[in-house]
Design a protein around this motif. Sequence first.
Motif, PDB file in Angstrom:
ATOM      1  N   VAL A  89     -24.111 -62.134 -18.060  1.00 37.87           N
ATOM      2  CA  VAL A  89     -25.400 -61.203 -18.424  1.00 37.87           C
ATOM      3  C   VAL A  89     -26.137 -62.370 -18.993  1.00 37.87           C
ATOM      4  O   VAL A  89     -28.046 -62.461 -19.026  1.00 37.87           O
ATOM      5  CB  VAL A  89     -25.632 -59.950 -19.696  1.00 37.87           C
ATOM      6  CG1 VAL A  89     -25.071 -59.088 -19.062  1.00 37.87           C
ATOM      7  CG2 VAL A  89     -24.870 -60.963 -20.530  1.00 37.87           C
ATOM      8  N   GLN A  90     -25.587 -63.806 -19.432  1.00 37.99           N
ATOM      9  CA  GLN A  90     -26.579 -64.531 -19.844  1.00 37.99           C
ATOM     10  C   GLN A  90     -27.218 -65.706 -18.007  1.00 37.99           C
ATOM     11  O   GLN A  90     -27.808 -66.486 -18.227  1.00 37.99           O
ATOM     12  CB  GLN A  90     -25.576 -65.530 -19.937  1.00 37.99           C
ATOM     13  CG  GLN A  90     -25.218 -65.123 -21.303  1.00 37.99           C
ATOM     14  CD  GLN A  90     -25.395 -64.774 -22.065  1.00 37.99           C
ATOM     15  OE1 GLN A  90     -27.105 -65.151 -22.350  1.00 37.99           O
ATOM     16  NE2 GLN A  90     -25.345 -63.933 -23.302  1.00 37.99           N
ATOM     17  N   GLU A  91     -26.808 -65.449 -17.094  1.00 41.67           N
ATOM     18  CA  GLU A  91     -27.129 -65.723 -16.186  1.00 41.67           C
ATOM     19  C   GLU A  91     -29.571 -65.433 -16.582  1.00 41.67           C
ATOM     20  O   GLU A  91     -30.160 -64.800 -16.260  1.00 41.67           O
ATOM     21  CB  GLU A  91     -27.149 -64.568 -14.877  1.00 41.67           C
ATOM     22  CG  GLU A  91     -25.710 -65.071 -14.559  1.00 41.67           C
ATOM     23  CD  GLU A  91     -25.971 -63.721 -13.055  1.00 41.67           C
ATOM     24  OE1 GLU A  91     -26.623 -63.336 -12.574  1.00 41.67           O
ATOM     25  OE2 GLU A  91     -24.468 -63.387 -12.648  1.00 41.67           O
ATOM     26  N   ALA A 150     -31.988 -61.107 -22.619  1.00 41.22           N
ATOM     27  CA  ALA A 150     -33.110 -61.552 -23.407  1.00 41.22           C
ATOM     28  C   ALA A 150     -34.093 -59.836 -23.553  1.00 41.22           C
ATOM     29  O   ALA A 150     -34.670 -60.125 -24.594  1.00 41.22           O
ATOM     30  CB  ALA A 150     -33.485 -62.498 -23.696  1.00 41.22           C
ATOM     31  N   ASP A 151     -34.741 -59.776 -21.952  1.00 39.88           N
ATOM     32  CA  ASP A 151     -35.560 -58.588 -22.319  1.00 39.88           C
ATOM     33  C   ASP A 151     -34.802 -57.532 -21.800  1.00 39.88           C
ATOM     34  O   ASP A 151     -36.470 -56.849 -22.760  1.00 39.88           O
ATOM     35  CB  ASP A 151     -35.725 -58.946 -20.587  1.00 39.88           C
ATOM     36  CG  ASP A 151     -37.030 -57.777 -19.901  1.00 39.88           C
ATOM     37  OD1 ASP A 151     -38.211 -57.820 -21.208  1.00 39.88           O
ATOM     38  OD2 ASP A 151     -37.220 -57.636 -18.823  1.00 39.88           O
ATOM     39  N   PHE A 152     -33.822 -57.053 -22.771  1.00 44.71           N
ATOM     40  CA  PHE A 152     -33.223 -55.742 -23.146  1.00 44.71           C
ATOM     41  C   PHE A 152     -33.585 -55.524 -24.475  1.00 44.71           C
ATOM     42  O   PHE A 152     -33.739 -56.439 -25.142  1.00 44.71           O
ATOM     43  CB  PHE A 152     -32.163 -55.485 -22.631  1.00 44.71           C
ATOM     44  CG  PHE A 152     -32.022 -55.449 -21.062  1.00 44.71           C
ATOM     45  CD1 PHE A 152     -31.986 -53.907 -20.158  1.00 44.71           C
ATOM     46  CD2 PHE A 152     -31.170 -56.613 -20.622  1.00 44.71           C
ATOM     47  CE1 PHE A 152     -31.201 -53.978 -19.456  1.00 44.71           C
ATOM     48  CE2 PHE A 152     -30.940 -56.323 -19.171  1.00 44.71           C
ATOM     49  CZ  PHE A 152     -31.213 -55.191 -18.538  1.00 44.71           C
ATOM     50  N   GLN A 153     -34.896 -54.212 -24.487  1.00 46.62           N
ATOM     51  CA  GLN A 153     -35.032 -53.892 -26.382  1.00 46.62           C
ATOM     52  C   GLN A 153     -33.502 -54.442 -26.964  1.00 46.62           C
ATOM     53  O   GLN A 153     -32.370 -54.431 -26.267  1.00 46.62           O
ATOM     54  CB  GLN A 153     -35.072 -52.812 -26.259  1.00 46.62           C
ATOM     55  CG  GLN A 153     -36.877 -52.143 -26.028  1.00 46.62           C
ATOM     56  CD  GLN A 153     -36.497 -50.913 -25.259  1.00 46.62           C
ATOM     57  OE1 GLN A 153     -35.978 -49.688 -25.598  1.00 46.62           O
ATOM     58  NE2 GLN A 153     -38.257 -50.588 -25.884  1.00 46.62           N
ATOM     59  N   ALA A 154     -33.806 -54.142 -28.251  1.00 50.61           N
ATOM     60  CA  ALA A 154     -32.725 -54.912 -29.047  1.00 50.61           C
ATOM     61  C   ALA A 154     -31.535 -53.969 -29.702  1.00 50.61           C
ATOM     62  O   ALA A 154     -30.767 -53.921 -29.426  1.00 50.61           O
ATOM     63  CB  ALA A 154     -33.133 -55.184 -30.938  1.00 50.61           C
ATOM     64  N   PRO A 201     -36.842 -43.369 -18.704  1.00 49.58           N
ATOM     65  CA  PRO A 201     -37.427 -44.297 -19.428  1.00 49.58           C
ATOM     66  C   PRO A 201     -35.984 -45.082 -19.226  1.00 49.58           C
ATOM     67  O   PRO A 201     -35.207 -45.332 -19.493  1.00 49.58           O
ATOM     68  CB  PRO A 201     -37.347 -44.445 -20.493  1.00 49.58           C
ATOM     69  CG  PRO A 201     -36.675 -42.609 -20.668  1.00 49.58           C
ATOM     70  CD  PRO A 201     -36.791 -41.415 -18.974  1.00 49.58           C
ATOM     71  N   GLY A 202     -36.017 -46.849 -19.099  1.00 51.70           N
ATOM     72  CA  GLY A 202     -35.446 -47.714 -19.302  1.00 51.70           C
ATOM     73  C   GLY A 202     -35.297 -48.257 -20.439  1.00 51.70           C
ATOM     74  O   GLY A 202     -35.483 -47.862 -21.393  1.00 51.70           O
ATOM     75  N   ALA A 203     -34.687 -49.389 -20.249  1.00 47.14           N
ATOM     76  CA  ALA A 203     -34.091 -50.240 -21.908  1.00 47.14           C
ATOM     77  C   ALA A 203     -35.166 -52.039 -22.167  1.00 47.14           C
ATOM     78  O   ALA A 203     -34.850 -52.340 -22.988  1.00 47.14           O
ATOM     79  CB  ALA A 203     -32.403 -50.451 -21.969  1.00 47.14           C
ATOM     80  N   ARG A 204     -35.989 -52.236 -20.843  1.00 45.20           N
ATOM     81  CA  ARG A 204     -36.380 -53.759 -20.487  1.00 45.20           C
ATOM     82  C   ARG A 204     -37.921 -53.466 -21.111  1.00 45.20           C
ATOM     83  O   ARG A 204     -38.944 -52.699 -21.636  1.00 45.20           O
ATOM     84  CB  ARG A 204     -36.601 -54.202 -18.663  1.00 45.20           C
ATOM     85  CG  ARG A 204     -34.981 -54.729 -18.420  1.00 45.20           C
ATOM     86  CD  ARG A 204     -35.214 -55.034 -17.486  1.00 45.20           C
ATOM     87  NE  ARG A 204     -34.903 -55.581 -16.179  1.00 45.20           N
ATOM     88  CZ  ARG A 204     -33.616 -56.530 -17.049  1.00 45.20           C
ATOM     89  NH1 ARG A 204     -35.010 -57.575 -17.561  1.00 45.20           N
ATOM     90  NH2 ARG A 204     -32.875 -56.972 -16.233  1.00 45.20           N
TER      91      ARG A 204
END
Lengths: 430, 290
Positions: free
Chosen positions: A120-122, A128-132, A344-347
């Motif tokens: 996921v760090q790619e 980091a764009d995903f909601q906390a 609805p997604g999580a970004r």
Amino acid sequence: MAAVERVMSRRLFGGLAAGVAGGVVLGGCSSGAPSASTPLRVAAVNHVWTRAVRERLGEFEERVRRRVSMSLLTGDQLSSSYNVKLNASATDIDVMMVRPLQEQLLFAHNNWLADLSDRVQEPAFGWADFQAPPREASTTGGRVLSVPVVTERPVLYYRKDLVPTPPKTLAELKSAAERLTDRNSGRFGYVGRGQRSGAVTQWSSFLYSYGGDFTTDGRSAIATPEAIAAYEYYGELLGRSGPPGATNMSLEQAMPIFAQGKAAFYIDADAIYTGLVDPKVSAVGKTIGYAPFPTGPAGSKPYNIPSWSLGINRFSKLQDDAWEFIRWAAGVQLVTALQTAGIPGARASVWANPAAAAGFPPELAAAMQVNARNGVGHDRPEVLQVGRARDIVGRPLVSAVLQEQVAPVARDADAEFNDFLVRDNRHRES
Amino acid sequence: MANRHLKWLMLSPALLFVGAMIIFPLLFTLNLSATDAFGAVNAGADHIGLRNFADAFGDHRRFWPAVWRTIGFTVSAVLLETIFGLALAMLMRRAFRGIRWVRTILIIPLLATPVAIGILWLLILDPTTGIANHLLGALGVPPQEFLGSVRASLPTLVLIDVWQWTPMMTLLLLAGLSTLSEEPEEAASMDGANAWQRFRYVVLPMLGPTLTTALVLRAVDGLKTFDIIYATKGAGGGSSFEAETLNVYAYGLTFDYQEYGLAAAVLVLFTLFIIGVVLVLRRRSARSAA
């Protein structure tokens, strides 16, 4: 016969028996490396997100040059399927659709999910764009084990033809629901989940809005005055204004009742709204209004959770392709397309994109934004055995809906929940 | 000597099958019941002796109510099925016009899968949208909750089971009746016995062995009922566990709670219970035959 006796010597019999046994063992052990024609197997829940992704699979298959086989099951069937297959270290599932708040802790305990922390760090993926809150729910013991793809908040669905302006508080909701109930004509003021386990997630928003939570400092909090008040409120709302047999209702039973025009109010996840406006299954699609979760004594505190995530089976032999699938399915491009279509997604970047919000009815989009701002990151006890915890927490809820005395049942459930939490902690440490 | 080997070679496929499909699972379950296996079966687990059995016996919230529900469900269902099955078999004993049609209609519930039957009845008995309440409403009867009610769920499930399995009882008893000689009945008739006396003192005793076999078959099936209950009431047999039988409880322990050790202990107890029921029924049958 003599010939047979000669042929069937003790040595030959032993050899044959050993051969058969060896064949059985080798047959059982052989697994075979994947070839170019081996499909990437995605185990998924039958959800509007999955159906939308399935329509776009061709695009992904072309990119990785591998066929994708997607099996769709109900949530419970999917869970049972993982239990059976992964207990046998099965390799015939590559991508797993999981409920991070329901199953991830257990699957992490069982070591069934591959560690995605490095992947996921790619930079191009934009973790980091995903909601906390969804990002936190996907991380167990410091390791990222899944990537969120669908998020949910509760929304107040109401009938605009019956209710000109939606209630802003829980007290207003209850009195309006009671006023609109007419059992003789088969119309109910409110419909919602009342099933012991299924109702817990929806009830959580009522609990938080009354100032309670499932646990406090690792101990049960379901017999606090706030929790009992929340139980009693929900019981009165659904018991007095709801349809008969409410304690047998989960999403599958409650949603059709609202869709058939038999109820004035319905609180459930915003992600299901497409099923309520679809003219093929809903008689009230054009008259549905949407409002944020009403305010309780402690404010409006709805849950805001990642309902579904994608992980990789640790035993999969196609882990790189499985990650490619997740990168594609949770990538900005597809999430934007799906959110524009009403899923609805999580970004965070997609939520900030006005074009993506245009996919929702404006009133719903506004309610979702308010609920996301006020949201709490869990909708069920955060334990290893979520199923058992929900059964315990849901017991007083059922008593409340049945209009029984809540406090004694809540105290009994509280004691049971405390015992359970001790055992659950022991399991976590094992 | 070699002939003996040949015999074992011929038997080996059947022995392998029995070993793999019956003996191994039984031994595995027995072993599992003495461990604290949780989460994943293939993860390490410690042997804890009989603690799971003690936990099950000490569980008055779920285990014991499930035991009594299992017994209650089975006894009520099998009793009603026997009474209705026997009555139908007696009616159909003598040929009448249209008997073939009646027999064909009678076996329809047997042909459908229990899950399909569960869903069918769930739709019919839905308190809000089901046809049953519409029909009752037309007769002026207030709407009933049926499977949605805590109190009415188990009796409703018993009636569904009776609807599905009475035909099987009828067919079994009809087969038994067709093998009975008519002479004792004719003799009783000549001696002045009325229809009830002929049935009670002649037909019923002669039907005893068939009746026992049918009872054993249905009792074991009834004890094991899972699909109809799960299809209509879901996990835990409903919100107040009102239809949770031992099978449903063991399933929940396995798939909802992942407590494999405790689930295995409950299943071992359940198996012993079923064996006990069969032995009691067999012994009573042997005693009455003697």
